[in-house]
Design a protein around this motif. Structure first.
Motif, short mmCIF file in Angstrom:
data_model
loop_
_atom_site.label_atom_id
_atom_site.label_comp_id
_atom_site.label_asym_id
_atom_site.label_seq_id
_atom_site.Cartn_x
_atom_site.Cartn_y
_atom_site.Cartn_z
N GLN A 66 45.41 -11.14 -56.65
CA GLN A 66 45.46 -9.68 -56.75
C GLN A 66 46.92 -9.25 -56.88
OE1 GLN A 66 42.93 -7.59 -53.94
NE2 GLN A 66 44.55 -6.09 -53.65
N ASN A 67 47.18 -8.40 -57.86
CA ASN A 67 48.58 -8.06 -58.12
C ASN A 67 49.06 -6.84 -57.35
OD1 ASN A 67 46.80 -6.43 -59.87
ND2 ASN A 67 48.73 -5.53 -60.49
N PHE A 68 50.34 -6.65 -57.37
CA PHE A 68 50.95 -5.38 -56.96
C PHE A 68 51.76 -4.87 -58.14
CE2 PHE A 68 50.65 -6.98 -52.48
CZ PHE A 68 49.93 -5.91 -51.97
N THR A 69 51.49 -3.65 -58.54
CA THR A 69 52.28 -3.03 -59.59
C THR A 69 53.48 -2.41 -58.91
OG1 THR A 69 50.27 -2.55 -60.80
CG2 THR A 69 52.23 -1.33 -61.46
N ASP A 70 54.53 -3.20 -58.76
CA ASP A 70 55.62 -2.72 -57.93
C ASP A 70 56.75 -2.05 -58.70
OD1 ASP A 70 56.57 -5.01 -59.03
OD2 ASP A 70 57.46 -5.79 -57.20
N VAL A 71 56.52 -1.75 -59.97
CA VAL A 71 57.44 -0.86 -60.66
C VAL A 71 56.60 -0.01 -61.61
CG1 VAL A 71 58.00 -2.58 -62.43
CG2 VAL A 71 59.48 -0.61 -62.12
N ASP A 72 56.74 1.27 -61.49
CA ASP A 72 56.00 2.18 -62.35
C ASP A 72 56.48 3.60 -62.10
OD1 ASP A 72 52.70 3.47 -62.04
OD2 ASP A 72 54.29 3.80 -60.58
N ASP A 73 56.02 4.53 -62.92
CA ASP A 73 56.53 5.90 -62.85
C ASP A 73 56.44 6.51 -61.45
OD1 ASP A 73 57.09 5.78 -65.50
OD2 ASP A 73 55.29 6.88 -66.15
N LYS A 74 55.31 6.27 -60.81
CA LYS A 74 55.11 6.93 -59.52
C LYS A 74 56.04 6.38 -58.45
CE LYS A 74 51.00 6.15 -60.24
NZ LYS A 74 49.59 5.93 -60.53
N ILE A 75 56.27 5.10 -58.53
CA ILE A 75 57.21 4.50 -57.57
C ILE A 75 58.62 5.02 -57.84
CG2 ILE A 75 58.32 2.36 -56.83
CD1 ILE A 75 55.66 0.96 -57.31
N LEU A 76 58.94 5.08 -59.11
CA LEU A 76 60.26 5.60 -59.49
C LEU A 76 60.42 7.04 -59.00
CD1 LEU A 76 60.84 3.04 -60.89
CD2 LEU A 76 60.79 4.17 -63.10
N ALA A 77 59.40 7.81 -59.19
CA ALA A 77 59.46 9.22 -58.78
C ALA A 77 59.66 9.33 -57.28
CB ALA A 77 58.18 9.93 -59.21
N ARG A 78 58.88 8.55 -56.56
CA ARG A 78 58.99 8.62 -55.11
C ARG A 78 60.35 8.13 -54.62
NH1 ARG A 78 54.60 8.65 -50.48
NH2 ARG A 78 56.08 8.78 -48.76
N ALA A 79 60.84 7.10 -55.27
CA ALA A 79 62.15 6.57 -54.90
C ALA A 79 63.22 7.63 -55.12
CB ALA A 79 62.44 5.32 -55.72
N ALA A 80 63.14 8.31 -56.24
CA ALA A 80 64.12 9.35 -56.56
C ALA A 80 64.05 10.45 -55.51
CB ALA A 80 63.84 9.91 -57.94
N GLU A 81 62.83 10.82 -55.16
CA GLU A 81 62.59 11.86 -54.17
C GLU A 81 63.23 11.52 -52.83
OE1 GLU A 81 58.39 12.84 -52.81
OE2 GLU A 81 58.36 13.21 -54.99
N GLU A 82 63.10 10.28 -52.44
CA GLU A 82 63.58 9.88 -51.12
C GLU A 82 64.94 9.23 -51.18
OE1 GLU A 82 60.74 7.69 -48.89
OE2 GLU A 82 59.12 9.07 -49.36
N ASN A 83 65.48 9.23 -52.40
CA ASN A 83 66.80 8.65 -52.57
C ASN A 83 66.85 7.20 -52.09
OD1 ASN A 83 69.32 8.82 -53.51
ND2 ASN A 83 70.20 9.92 -51.75
N LYS A 84 65.85 6.46 -52.50
CA LYS A 84 65.78 5.05 -52.14
C LYS A 84 65.62 4.23 -53.40
CE LYS A 84 63.77 5.41 -47.55
NZ LYS A 84 62.52 5.77 -46.89
#
Length: 482
Positions: A66-84
């Motif tokens: 089972q995979n993890f999609t560990d890079v994608d728009d939503k992760i990027l967005a959240r990272a930007a939001e939290e400055n992480k």
RNA sequence: GGCGACGUAGCCAAGCGGUAAGGCAGAGGACUGCAAAUCCUUUAUCCGCCGGUUCAAAUCCGGCCGUCGCCUCCA
């Protein structure tokens, strides 16, 4: 009996014929870790957990990836939001994923590949598709050319023409065909990216699953699963990519679970009507959530509300009581007593044994029929009643105990395949707690013997306030945690 | 608009051609010092509606009504 599963590709139940004798390969689309998992997310993982347990019960050696999609728009967005960094976000929610799903008794898959750890594999496959003429590059983006894949639409039952007509999305002008999809996305300034023959960028969504499924499980894998929403476009695209690339059938059986709805709509983060697993677990046990999910056939939609969880909680407590009672009568281990001769077990013993064996048969029948866990759960409750009924009169003879041990084994087998097993809630400190409670129970018994019921009741009430319920059962006093 | 799923008791849910599993809730009874747990009995003459096929339909066929999903990121 052979297992029959509903294959989305053929829209019918088919006998499971493994690619390789006695082995079964499973690929399940995992989550994008950008938030806590909700109950809807959990459904496929609970279902596949049972699927896997049942295959193992039937003697298959299972490989579950089972995979993890560990890079994608939503992760990027959240990272930007939290400055992480995106990796921090993904890492955190992957941990949370495991914590939540562990709580539902979901066993770990054999591998959890992540996109960011397979960039080179992805580039290689995209390159391969370009070379074979199934893809084209436009200015740093690479698209899959659906017109080149003659079977496009075979899974979702749509034709390209239909899809084009129904398209509700603005067409990206760089694409040859509106249905073409990105294999590789050119990086926007400042975005995480990897270098590739086409410049800096990151993988498209669909390619990762093709790459990782092929890498870990090979061609022609047995099962591929996920929610019904993934049929189109995700799984359709996976087929297009993988089969164009290998020239082989990608997946033998496509298995899709229905949705969890909430107040009439599907539960989805994008709709904001989600209940996270941890929220549900503030009030109900993980096993209650699991029982709730398994009480409906996996392909049917299931409507969520907390009151249904409450019903499941009650049901689970009933099942749990069977475990505890059996433990009280037979001890923690036991279970391996030799089967008594039929003439020695007495009428009620014989009845119990027959019922238990029949329950196991009915259970297998239910599970063989496209994993009918709802029916299987019913069988488990039937068996519980038989066991409880038998225990109305304490098992006295060795033969009766042996019969009971047999019944327990079947009860535990069925429970185990469904994953409905009490957690070792008390843990290490439980040993001490257990002894203390037993002392208190003993003192209370003395009070009862002396008809000092006021004292006995006070002890019971005060323990109840601590979440420890005492029950004066015919077999003796029993306690459980609420 | 195209494709698909679903509609079974107060609630949830199996059954998919042979006369309605199971869970929760409710009622009565047994057990109990009381309670809890447990057991027994009970709760759908009927499976959205209307037709049709059949000796026989909740189960097959046709129509209608209703709910939901996919066609866009989504388990």
């Amino acid at each position: 009996m052979t297992l029959r599963v509903y294959n989305t590709l053929t829209k019918s139940k088919e006998e499971f014929q493994p690619r390789e004798a006695n082995k079964a390969s499973i690929y399940v689309c995992g989550v994008t870790p950008y938030n806590y998992c909700h109950v809807g997310n959990a459904r496929p993982y609970v279902v596949w957990d049972v699927f896997r347990r049942y295959l193992e019960y039937k003697g298959y050696e299972v490989q579950h990836v089972q995979n993890f999609t560990d890079v994608d728009d939503k992760i990027l967005a959240r990272a930007a939001e939290e400055n992480k960094k995106p990796g921090e976000i993904a890492g955190k929610f992957i941990e949370e994923y495991f914590a939540d799903l562990d709580g539902l008794g979901v066993q770990r898959a054999h591998a959890y590949p992540r996109v960011t750890e397979h960039i080179q594999d992805i580039i290689d496959m995209v390159q391969g598709l370009l070379e074979k003429g199934y893809a084209y590059q436009v200015n740093g983006d690479v698209f899959y050319d659906v017109s080149q894949f003659k079977d496009y639409g075979k899974l979702s039952g749509r034709s390209l023409a239909e899809l084009r007509a129904g398209a509700r999305v603005e067409v990206d002008k760089r694409k040859n065909n509106p249905m073409d999809f990105a294999l590789w996305k050119k990086a926007k300034p400042g975005e995480v990216s990897w270098s590739s023959p086409w410049g800096q960028g990151r993988p498209g969504w669909h390619i990762e699953c093709s790459v990782m499924a092929l890498k870990y499980l090979g061609e022609n894998i047995d099962f591929h699963g996920g929610g019904v929403d993934l049929i189109f476009p995700h799984h359709e695209n996976e087929i297009a990519q993988s089969e164009a690339f290998t020239g082989q059938t990608f997946v033998r059986y496509w298995v899709h679970n229905g949705f969890v709805n909430f107040s009439g709509e599907k539960m989805a983060k994008s709709l904001g009507n989600v209940v996270s697993i941890r929220e549900a677990r503030e009030q109900y046990s993980g096993m209650a959530v699991r029982l709730y999910l398994l009480s409906t056939h996996y392909r049917s939609p299931i409507d969520f509300d907390l009151e249904k969880l409450s019903a499941a909680q009650k049901g689970w407590e009933r099942l749990q009581n069977v475990w505890k009672t059996l433990e009280q009568v037979l001890g923690k281990e036991g279970g391996q007593l030799p089967a008594p001769a039929p003439e020695d077990m007495g009428e009620r013993g014989e009845k119990l044994l027959t019922e238990a064996q029949e329950a196991l048969n009915r259970f297998e029948e239910a599970m063989d029929d496209d994993l009918n866990t709802a029916l299987a759960v019913g069988v488990l409750f039937d068996l519980s009643r038989e066991i409880n009924s038998f225990l109305r009169e304490p098992a006295t003879t060795g033969e009766e105990k042996a019969v009971l041990a047999q019944a327990r084994q079947i009860f535990q087998t069925i429970s185990g395949v469904l994953g409905l097993v009490p957690a070792a809630e008390l843990g290490d400190e439980g040993e001490l707690l257990d002894s203390l409670i037993k002392i208190i129970i003993e003192l209370r018994q003395e009070a009862r013997k002396n008809k000092d019921y006021a004292r006995a009741d006070r002890i019971r009430d005060r323990l109840a306030k601590l979440g420890i319920v005492l029950e004066d059962a015919p077999q003796g006093v029993r306690y459980r945690r609420k």
